[in-house]
Design a protein around this motif. Structure first.
Motif, PDB file in Angstrom:
ATOM      1  N   VAL A   1      38.925  21.511  21.432  1.00 36.80           N
ATOM      2  CA  VAL A   1      40.136  21.078  22.137  1.00 36.80           C
ATOM      3  C   VAL A   1      39.774  20.067  23.210  1.00 36.80           C
ATOM      4  CG1 VAL A   1      42.158  21.848  23.428  1.00 36.80           C
ATOM      5  CG2 VAL A   1      41.155  23.332  21.683  1.00 36.80           C
TER       6      VAL A   1
ATOM      7  N   GLY B   1      40.110  19.664  14.479  1.00 31.13           N
ATOM      8  CA  GLY B   1      41.113  20.604  14.000  1.00 31.13           C
ATOM      9  C   GLY B   1      40.523  21.602  13.016  1.00 31.13           C
TER      10      GLY B   1
ATOM     11  N   LEU C   1      38.155  23.784  14.889  1.00 35.11           N
ATOM     12  CA  LEU C   1      38.886  24.752  15.711  1.00 35.11           C
ATOM     13  C   LEU C   1      39.353  25.929  14.854  1.00 35.11           C
ATOM     14  CD1 LEU C   1      40.186  25.474  18.429  1.00 35.11           C
ATOM     15  CD2 LEU C   1      42.163  24.104  17.765  1.00 35.11           C
TER      16      LEU C   1
ATOM     17  N   CYS D   1      46.463  21.123  18.769  1.00 34.01           N
ATOM     18  CA  CYS D   1      45.370  22.109  18.768  1.00 34.01           C
ATOM     19  C   CYS D   1      45.910  23.531  18.898  1.00 34.01           C
ATOM     20  CB  CYS D   1      44.398  21.805  19.907  1.00 34.01           C
ATOM     21  SG  CYS D   1      43.454  20.277  19.694  1.00 34.01           S
TER      22      CYS D   1
END
Length: 818
Positions: free
Chosen positions: A473, A702, A705, A790
């Motif tokens: 992020v 992304g 994450l 996010c």
């Protein structure tokens, strides 16, 4: 030990898959950028286009060539010279001479890039009529393509014309052909000729003519419009791919190292049990390194395969977006593959070394005790390295502000500087996580129920997990905020300069690159109740440090009207001192003291010594120079600044100005409209490059994450089961996991906003030192959008992973790891 690690793989499949995906995607992106870079280094020789069938082309001087101690320096002239009249007369004795002209045309319903030519040059492309006939009258034209058919009447900036014929488009331009007489009226200057004669005889005739070139064979491409555009496009692409490759490398190294380190940190309980069973620190370290090596080989191989597939897709995108020439494809270079493969292995090993070293040093009992809570999440080495990076970032920023603030406005600087700050803040993140988490969760923790308190404590105590999830992020938000914020700030600063320099009530701009004709100028000057300042676009060239030939945009204008119509940001001297033997420069010039003399080359290549009459502040780098029309004789007047006299009616003046330019074409703008029209916009290549960079960052972080959230949630199966045994429903557990994910994303978003603020503060300071006023605003919309994207990915990944974990009964998972 390696066999032991492989046997435990089934229990930690999420960590393996997450590490594998993160690394393979990083290697793929590095391979794609490397292949694109390798393919954009050299442009093949272009063939002639407009003059492919021409016998000989004679071109006037269009380049400035200056010998230096380090070789000859060459620049394109702002005002190319025509072939001398005496040479033209001698050429006519050799054979048929056709004068070529090119000028922009604006037509209703036509393409935006229409260009006009005389009909006699159409045969040299060669164009052939496929409908209708050739133009015979001044209001008749032939067009290329199918946007207008014979018999159609079209309104253009040069009047209403009737299409009498069409030619098939050849792909390199959208052309409008006039009669030779009408083309000469619309574009009086002819800079090149087609001669139907022997090339050797033509060269003999023009011998001694300064800078005149005789073009035959492949060299005829230099008579085409922008003959170096393919090379220039590849140079821009090389810079774009280089920037994207640098960002890709940074993001992949950063995120992959974080993912691998977190995967190792998750295994503290396993390491503690192995140490209790008698495993030595060296055995644990070797096991982790061998596992990372195995994952690195598999993921790097998969990444190279993905890169081979993705590189042609990137090439197709650049061609479709007109960023690359039509022929651009990925070449046969192979060096990006071993580079990407080796980078993947190094990143995988570096990502586990620090964590495995710490795991090997921990005693058995201590390892079991640390398995539940992060009591020492940040070793002193990481603290020192993070502090060193932060000090380096601040020191280099301060040095630039003191020595060369203008360097902070360059793209290479504002793209690379955030990476240093991101690395520093990420290394120090465990120190910042706990206070930020408690700050964010302060109000939710006060609400009824235990959800807010549990989310706060889980995030605050699991510092390694929180820092690992916040890292992607941080990268996404900081890059998006810094890059887009820097370009927006720079554009706003340039717009402020334009607004502050403009004192006119109206600005009238020419419709074509040929400028205003004499009749239109006389009508504009005759408008009652106005003061008029006519100016031309030109350039001057100066040799600095004995080796660099620098081009500066110039405005040619009379000193009196200039002083009345513009507020130049002067650091020394007076505008009224400008004369035919002087120049107004800016502080960026090597010589910039009032009264000094500088040797320059004018826009047409004429060398001249001019005295510095005044010096402007450096500003954003767009403060060009000012000369008189005497020093730009070939530059057409393309802009008229108009100021109202006392008592003049703005409405009447506006009507009169529009009437004055009605025949020749032109646009009448108020001061506010002019500032809006001149508002700087990021050029298309830079804009698409930023989109490419941010798209890569968002895609990669992304996926990383989502991987990290799945890894983190899968490691909490026992904890979630305990919550179920304590009476929490599945919905309550999923809501808690989602709230924690959202909280961690907000932590990363705040850290990214911090990096953005620090980065933009340097640019704001540079603009202040360069005497540029601009608003100090953070790109809140960009930061919110990146954080929101996010947050959606993190919450969905965490909740979905938790839902899969909760499909089993509450008692079964609780006992799995006992």
């Amino acid at each position: 030990m390696l066999s032991t690690g492989l046997r435990t793989l089934r229990a930690r499949w999420a960590a393996f898959v997450g590490s594998f995906l993160a690394l393979s995607l990083g290697v793929a992106l590095i391979a794609v950028m490397g292949l694109a870079l390798a393919s954009s280094r050299d442009a093949p020789d272009r063939r002639p286009e407009r003059f492919a069938a021409a016998p000989v082309v004679v071109k006037g001087r269009d380049t400035l060539e200056v010998p230096t101690a380090r070789g000859e320096r060459t620049r394109k002239l702002a005002q190319p010279r025509a072939v001398p009249d005496a040479a033209v007369a001698r050429l006519r004795d050799l054979g048929t001479v056709v004068e070529d002209r090119s000028f922009a045309v604006r037509a209703e319903g036509g393409p935006a890039d229409l260009v006009g030519h005389p009909w006699s040059t159409a045969a040299f492309a060669p164009y052939r009529l496929d409908a209708g006939r050739a133009p015979e009258a001044g209001d008749e034209v032939v067009v290329s393509g199918d946007w207008a058919r014979p018999g159609t009447r079209v309104r253009t900036d040069g009047g209403v014309v009737r299409v009498v014929g069409t030619v098939a488009g050849l792909g390199f331009e959208n052309a409008v052909f006039y009669t030779d007489t009408r083309a000469a009226e619309l574009s009086p200057r002819s800079l090149q000729l087609v001669v139907d004669a022997d090339a050797a005889a033509v060269r003999e005739v023009v011998r001694g003519s300064d800078g005149v070139r005789v073009l035959t064979g492949k060299a005829r491409r230099y008579a085409d419009a922008d003959p170096d555009r393919d090379g220039e496009a590849l140079t821009a692409m090389y810079a774009m791919f280089g920037t994207a490759g640098g960002v890709t490398g940074f993001v992949s190294v950063f995120v992959v190292a974080s993912t691998f380190a977190f995967a190792v940190a998750q295994r503290r309980r396993e390491f503690g049990l192995l140490r209790t069973a008698g495993a030595t620190p060296g055995q644990i370290r070797r096991m982790v390194v061998y596992e990372a090596l195995a994952v690195g080989v598999l993921a790097s191989t998969a990444g190279c395969v993905l890169g081979a597939y993705g590189a042609p897709r990137l090439a197709e995108w650049t061609v479709a977006e007109s960023l690359a020439p039509r022929w651009f494809t990925i070449g046969a270079s192979t060096w990006p593959y071993p580079l990407a493969f080796g980078t993947g292995l190094v990143v995988a090993l570096c990502g586990v070394l620090a964590a495995s070293w710490r795991a090997g040093r921990t005693g058995p009992a201590e390892a079991l005790r640390e398995a539940s809570v992060d009591t020492r999440p940040m070793p002193w080495g990481r603290r020192l390295f993070g502090a060193a990076l932060l000090i380096t970032a601040v020191a280099t920023l301060t040095l630039d502000l003191v020595t060369d603030p203008g360097d902070l406005l360059h793209r290479k600087t504002y793209v690379s500087r955030p990476m240093l700050l991101i690395s520093a803040v990420a290394l120090l993140a465990p120190v910042l996580v706990r206070p930020l988490t408690r700050l964010i969760a302060w109000l939710p923790a006060l609400l009824p129920g235990a959800g807010g308190m549990l989310a706060r404590e889980n995030a605050a105590t699991g510092l390694r997990r929180t820092a690992a999830v916040a890292a992607p992020v941080l990268v996404t938000v900081a890059l998006a905020g810094s890059l887009l914020g820097a370009t927006a700030t720079l554009n706003a600063a340039k717009a402020t300069e334009i607004r502050d320099r403009t004192a006119a009530d109206f600005v009238v701009t020419a419709a074509r690159d040929t400028g205003f004709d004499k009749a239109t100028l006389e009508r504009l000057r005759a408008v009652p109740g106005t003061e008029v300042s006519a100016s031309s676009t030109s350039a001057v060239y100066v040799l600095e440090d004995g080796a660099a030939l620098i081009r500066s945009d110039a405005r040619a204008v009379e000193p009196g009207p200039l002083a009345a119509m513009a507020h130049l940001p002067l650091a020394a001297g007076k505008v009224s001192d400008l004369a035919d033997d002087s120049i107004i420069v800016n502080e960026e010039w090597e010589k910039h003291a009032v009264g000094e003399r500088v040797d320059v080359w004018l826009g047409d290549g004429t060398r001249k010594s001019l005295k510095i009459a005044a010096v402007m502040t450096r500003g954003t780098g767009d403060n060009g120079v000012y000369i008189t029309p005497h020093n730009a004789p070939a530059a057409p007047v393309d802009r008229i600044d108009v100021r109202l006299k006392d008592g003049a009616d703005a409405g009447i003046v506006t009507t009169a100005l529009r009437q004055a330019v009605r025949v020749s074409g032109g646009e009448v703008l108020t001061q506010d409209d002019w500032v809006r029209a001149a508002y700087p916009a990021t050029n298309r290549t830079t804009r698409m490059g930023l989109i490419l960079v941010l798209g890569i960052a968002l895609l990669y972080t992304g996926i990383s994450l989502a991987n990290t959230m799945v890894m983190a949630t899968s490691d909490r199966v026992r904890e979630l089961a305990v919550l179920r045994l304590a009476g929490a429903t599945r919905w309550q557990v999923q809501r808690l996991v989602g709230a924690e994910a959202l909280m961690v994303v907000l932590v990363g978003g705040l850290l990214g906003a911090l990096v953005t603020g620090l980065d933009l503060a340097g640019m704001w300071g540079a603009l202040a030192l360069l005497s540029v006023r601009t608003s100090h605003e953070l790109p809140w919309a960009t930061l919110a959008a990146a954080t929101g994207a996010c947050a959606v990915l993190a919450v969905i990944s965490a909740v979905a992973s938790a839902a899969l974990s909760l499909r089993r009964g509450a008692v079964e998972p609780a006992g799995v790891r006992e």
